[in-house]
Motif scaffolding. Sequence first.
Motif, PDB file in Angstrom:
ATOM      1  N   ALA A 177       0.827  -1.212   0.000  1.00 32.24           N
ATOM      2  CA  ALA A 177       0.000   0.000   0.000  1.00 32.24           C
ATOM      3  C   ALA A 177       0.855   1.254   0.000  1.00 32.24           C
ATOM      4  O   ALA A 177       0.507   2.262  -0.625  1.00 32.24           O
ATOM      5  N   VAL A 178       1.987   1.219   0.708  1.00 32.12           N
ATOM      6  CA  VAL A 178       2.890   2.368   0.715  1.00 32.12           C
ATOM      7  C   VAL A 178       3.405   2.653  -0.693  1.00 32.12           C
ATOM      8  O   VAL A 178       3.479   3.806  -1.131  1.00 32.12           O
ATOM      9  N   GLU A 179       3.705   1.607  -1.418  1.00 26.78           N
ATOM     10  CA  GLU A 179       4.288   1.763  -2.746  1.00 26.78           C
ATOM     11  C   GLU A 179       3.311   2.352  -3.746  1.00 26.78           C
ATOM     12  O   GLU A 179       3.719   2.993  -4.716  1.00 26.78           O
ATOM     13  N   VAL A 180       1.999   2.154  -3.547  1.00 29.26           N
ATOM     14  CA  VAL A 180       0.999   2.705  -4.476  1.00 29.26           C
ATOM     15  C   VAL A 180       0.220   3.851  -3.843  1.00 29.26           C
ATOM     16  O   VAL A 180      -0.828   4.264  -4.362  1.00 29.26           O
ATOM     17  N   ASP A 181       0.715   4.348  -2.707  1.00 30.75           N
ATOM     18  CA  ASP A 181       0.127   5.502  -2.031  1.00 30.75           C
ATOM     19  C   ASP A 181      -1.336   5.267  -1.639  1.00 30.75           C
ATOM     20  O   ASP A 181      -2.196   6.136  -1.819  1.00 30.75           O
ATOM     21  N   GLN A 182      -1.622   4.080  -1.091  1.00 31.36           N
ATOM     22  CA  GLN A 182      -2.974   3.773  -0.616  1.00 31.36           C
ATOM     23  C   GLN A 182      -2.948   3.250   0.819  1.00 31.36           C
ATOM     24  O   GLN A 182      -3.821   2.488   1.236  1.00 31.36           O
ATOM     25  N   LEU A 183      -1.967   3.677   1.583  1.00 26.98           N
ATOM     26  CA  LEU A 183      -1.791   3.137   2.926  1.00 26.98           C
ATOM     27  C   LEU A 183      -2.995   3.414   3.814  1.00 26.98           C
ATOM     28  O   LEU A 183      -3.439   2.536   4.562  1.00 26.98           O
ATOM     29  N   GLY A 184      -3.539   4.620   3.745  1.00 26.33           N
ATOM     30  CA  GLY A 184      -4.678   4.960   4.599  1.00 26.33           C
ATOM     31  C   GLY A 184      -5.871   4.075   4.327  1.00 26.33           C
ATOM     32  O   GLY A 184      -6.500   3.547   5.262  1.00 26.33           O
ATOM     33  N   TYR A 185      -6.186   3.869   3.056  1.00 26.06           N
ATOM     34  CA  TYR A 185      -7.332   3.031   2.686  1.00 26.06           C
ATOM     35  C   TYR A 185      -7.131   1.591   3.131  1.00 26.06           C
ATOM     36  O   TYR A 185      -8.024   0.967   3.727  1.00 26.06           O
ATOM     37  N   VAL A 186      -5.946   1.034   2.866  1.00 28.42           N
ATOM     38  CA  VAL A 186      -5.671  -0.357   3.220  1.00 28.42           C
ATOM     39  C   VAL A 186      -5.652  -0.539   4.736  1.00 28.42           C
ATOM     40  O   VAL A 186      -6.146  -1.551   5.260  1.00 28.42           O
ATOM     41  N   PHE A 187      -5.115   0.453   5.454  1.00 33.54           N
ATOM     42  CA  PHE A 187      -5.084   0.334   6.913  1.00 33.54           C
ATOM     43  C   PHE A 187      -6.501   0.313   7.477  1.00 33.54           C
ATOM     44  O   PHE A 187      -6.813  -0.486   8.371  1.00 33.54           O
ATOM     45  N   VAL A 188      -7.371   1.175   6.974  1.00 39.90           N
ATOM     46  CA  VAL A 188      -8.756   1.187   7.444  1.00 39.90           C
ATOM     47  C   VAL A 188      -9.427  -0.148   7.152  1.00 39.90           C
ATOM     48  O   VAL A 188     -10.110  -0.728   8.004  1.00 39.90           O
ATOM     49  N   LEU A 189      -9.214  -0.673   5.935  1.00 40.56           N
ATOM     50  CA  LEU A 189      -9.848  -1.925   5.551  1.00 40.56           C
ATOM     51  C   LEU A 189      -9.336  -3.105   6.374  1.00 40.56           C
ATOM     52  O   LEU A 189     -10.112  -3.932   6.860  1.00 40.56           O
ATOM     53  N   ARG A 190      -8.015  -3.179   6.570  1.00 41.81           N
ATOM     54  CA  ARG A 190      -7.411  -4.335   7.231  1.00 41.81           C
ATOM     55  C   ARG A 190      -7.433  -4.236   8.755  1.00 41.81           C
ATOM     56  O   ARG A 190      -7.625  -5.250   9.436  1.00 41.81           O
ATOM     57  N   ALA A 191      -7.219  -3.047   9.289  1.00 39.20           N
ATOM     58  CA  ALA A 191      -7.051  -2.904  10.739  1.00 39.20           C
ATOM     59  C   ALA A 191      -8.297  -2.419  11.457  1.00 39.20           C
ATOM     60  O   ALA A 191      -8.416  -2.614  12.676  1.00 39.20           O
ATOM     61  N   ILE A 192      -9.229  -1.798  10.722  1.00 36.84           N
ATOM     62  CA  ILE A 192     -10.416  -1.241  11.375  1.00 36.84           C
ATOM     63  C   ILE A 192     -11.686  -1.955  10.926  1.00 36.84           C
ATOM     64  O   ILE A 192     -12.520  -2.344  11.741  1.00 36.84           O
ATOM     65  N   VAL A 193     -11.856  -2.141   9.608  1.00 37.02           N
ATOM     66  CA  VAL A 193     -13.070  -2.763   9.093  1.00 37.02           C
ATOM     67  C   VAL A 193     -13.063  -4.275   9.323  1.00 37.02           C
ATOM     68  O   VAL A 193     -14.075  -4.855   9.715  1.00 37.02           O
ATOM     69  N   SER A 194     -11.931  -4.929   9.098  1.00 39.32           N
ATOM     70  CA  SER A 194     -11.907  -6.402   9.178  1.00 39.32           C
ATOM     71  C   SER A 194     -10.731  -6.941   9.983  1.00 39.32           C
ATOM     72  O   SER A 194     -10.050  -7.868   9.540  1.00 39.32           O
TER      73      SER A 194
END
Length: 394
Positions: A177-194
């Motif tokens: 996610a860091v490499e494609v500049d989507q860290l915030g979205y992936v963190f919310v999905l992986r660490a908060i949503v699921s």
Amino acid sequence: MAIDPSAILTGRAPGRAPIGVILGIVFASVCLIVILAFDAITGGASFVVGLSLAVLPVAVWLPLVLALDRLEPEPPNALIFAFLWGAGVAALFASILNTLGLSLLTETELTGEEEGWYIVATFGAPVVEELLKGAVLFGMLWWRRQELNGPTDGVIYAAMVGLGFAATENIQYFIDAVEVDQLGYVFVLRAIVSPLLHPLCTAMTGIGVAVAALAGPGKLRRRAPLYGLLGAIALHSLWNGSTKFGIGGLAFAYLVGFAVLIGLIVILARDRRRIVQLIGHYLPLYGPVGIVTHDDLRMLSTLPGRRAARAWARAAGGRPAERAMTDYQQAATELALLHQRAGAQRDLDPHGLEQQRQYLVWVMQQARAAFLARQPRPPAPTWGTTGFGPPTRP
């Protein structure tokens, strides 16, 4: 030979080291080091970010999972092994097998890369990952069945495996996610949503294994673990496959997962009541030998009562007395569960059960003598308003 209470309370023969668990921890740790080293080499500076963020959900959920384990605590080394199995063994081999599956689909031009990812995520990864995570639970059913005293134990071990697996898997997701500049979205999905996806799925296997551990010889013992594993795979596949159907698909999968979570909570609550009923049913048999009183039974039946008794013991005799009270509480619970297991499983070794019963009674006698050795200073508190009182001398 001096008898070690900790060995008895963890189900080991006194004087025998837990060689199997130690070797398992070493092997799982090596697997974890391998996968972390690979992530560090390929991720560069992003590895530090990924590792730091992956630890956060574990720091939140691990204490909550362990809080479920207060009435009949599992051996710490077994819990560590379960976590490391998920984080090391299951994560490493799942990564290898999932990558091979994707390569097979794309390099042979059976599918495009995007479609290949979806097929692997929906149909391949759930089977591979749940089998690998569940392997340690099936191993416990075969070699350490005495540690599985009910659905709570199955859920605890499964959750530890799932948390470990999710933590390691999240590192790679966050690096990408860091490499494609989507860290915030992936963190919310992986660490908060699921964050509970893996623990929740594997918990279904854990319940199936626990049911089998309590069942006598027959179809239920053979089929329950398989049903649990199939449920874990189905739930995992539903979640991964829902990503293709947008918000609606994700909402449906989330609703199903939430229903499973509520079901697990109900099962755990009923299992706690079952254990309390077993204590009330079997332990009065030991009143005549002087290791259980009516006050003890009331104390053992609730978590607040147990906490109050440990506090009283510490006030009376310091940390050694508190440790003795903790041993007494655990031995008493294990003794009640041993009686229940002996009655339900006709294929168990009667001599081994009787020996374990005598060991547990010995622990209770020694622990009771230790925490009653001194008079309370300050005087033992009056807990009349809560219904709990300090244990009385036999």
